[in-house]
Write a protein that holds these residues in place. Structure first.
Motif, PDB file in Angstrom:
ATOM      1  N   ARG A   5       3.124   4.039   6.423  1.00  0.00           N
ATOM      2  CA  ARG A   5       4.194   3.123   6.061  1.00  0.00           C
ATOM      3  C   ARG A   5       5.277   3.891   5.320  1.00  0.00           C
ATOM      4  O   ARG A   5       4.994   4.699   4.452  1.00  0.00           O
ATOM      5  CB  ARG A   5       3.610   2.035   5.160  1.00  0.00           C
ATOM      6  CG  ARG A   5       4.519   0.910   4.885  1.00  0.00           C
ATOM      7  CD  ARG A   5       3.713  -0.178   4.225  1.00  0.00           C
ATOM      8  NE  ARG A   5       4.576  -1.018   3.429  1.00  0.00           N
ATOM      9  CZ  ARG A   5       4.150  -1.910   2.583  1.00  0.00           C
ATOM     10  NH1 ARG A   5       2.862  -2.070   2.403  1.00  0.00           N
ATOM     11  NH2 ARG A   5       4.984  -2.632   1.914  1.00  0.00           N
ATOM     12  N   LEU A  13       6.107   0.452  10.015  1.00  0.00           N
ATOM     13  CA  LEU A  13       4.896   1.258  10.104  1.00  0.00           C
ATOM     14  C   LEU A  13       5.109   2.274  11.222  1.00  0.00           C
ATOM     15  O   LEU A  13       5.527   1.909  12.324  1.00  0.00           O
ATOM     16  CB  LEU A  13       3.684   0.376  10.424  1.00  0.00           C
ATOM     17  CG  LEU A  13       2.346   1.095  10.374  1.00  0.00           C
ATOM     18  CD1 LEU A  13       1.936   1.317   8.913  1.00  0.00           C
ATOM     19  CD2 LEU A  13       1.288   0.282  11.087  1.00  0.00           C
ATOM     20  N   CYS A  46       4.615  -5.415   7.141  1.00  0.00           N
ATOM     21  CA  CYS A  46       5.439  -4.616   8.057  1.00  0.00           C
ATOM     22  C   CYS A  46       5.926  -5.502   9.195  1.00  0.00           C
ATOM     23  O   CYS A  46       5.152  -6.252   9.785  1.00  0.00           O
ATOM     24  CB  CYS A  46       4.633  -3.445   8.613  1.00  0.00           C
ATOM     25  SG  CYS A  46       4.118  -2.280   7.341  1.00  0.00           S
TER      26      CYS A  46
END
Length: 77
Positions: A5, A13, A46
């Motif tokens: 990340r 990501l 994400c």
């Protein structure tokens, strides 16, 4: 499979490579792993998954397309 990340953009990501054992290819292994990564990444907040592959890796591009990814090309400087 290793994903990380971004510290600068925590909503993304990055998955730099997906490699499947040659004896297990074309059995849905990469797709299953990518789906698992997508699910886990959403738990971390994400919203984007960035995949990279070599331009000539047609099999990888087909897998990504089947999973609904968008393609973007990067040009090395």
């Amino acid at each position: 499979m290793i994903a990380f990340r971004s510290q600068d953009r925590p909503g993304g990501l990055y998955l730099p490579d997906v490699t499947t054992d040659p004896d297990l290819r074309r059995r849905g292994v990469s797709a299953a792993l990518l789906r698992a990564v997508q699910e886990a990444s959403s738990e971390f907040g994400c919203r984007r998954l960035y995949l990279t592959s070599e331009p000539e890796n047609i099999a990888a591009h087909r897998t990504w397309t089947r999973l609904g990814t968008l393609t973007s090309r990067a040009i090395a400087s």
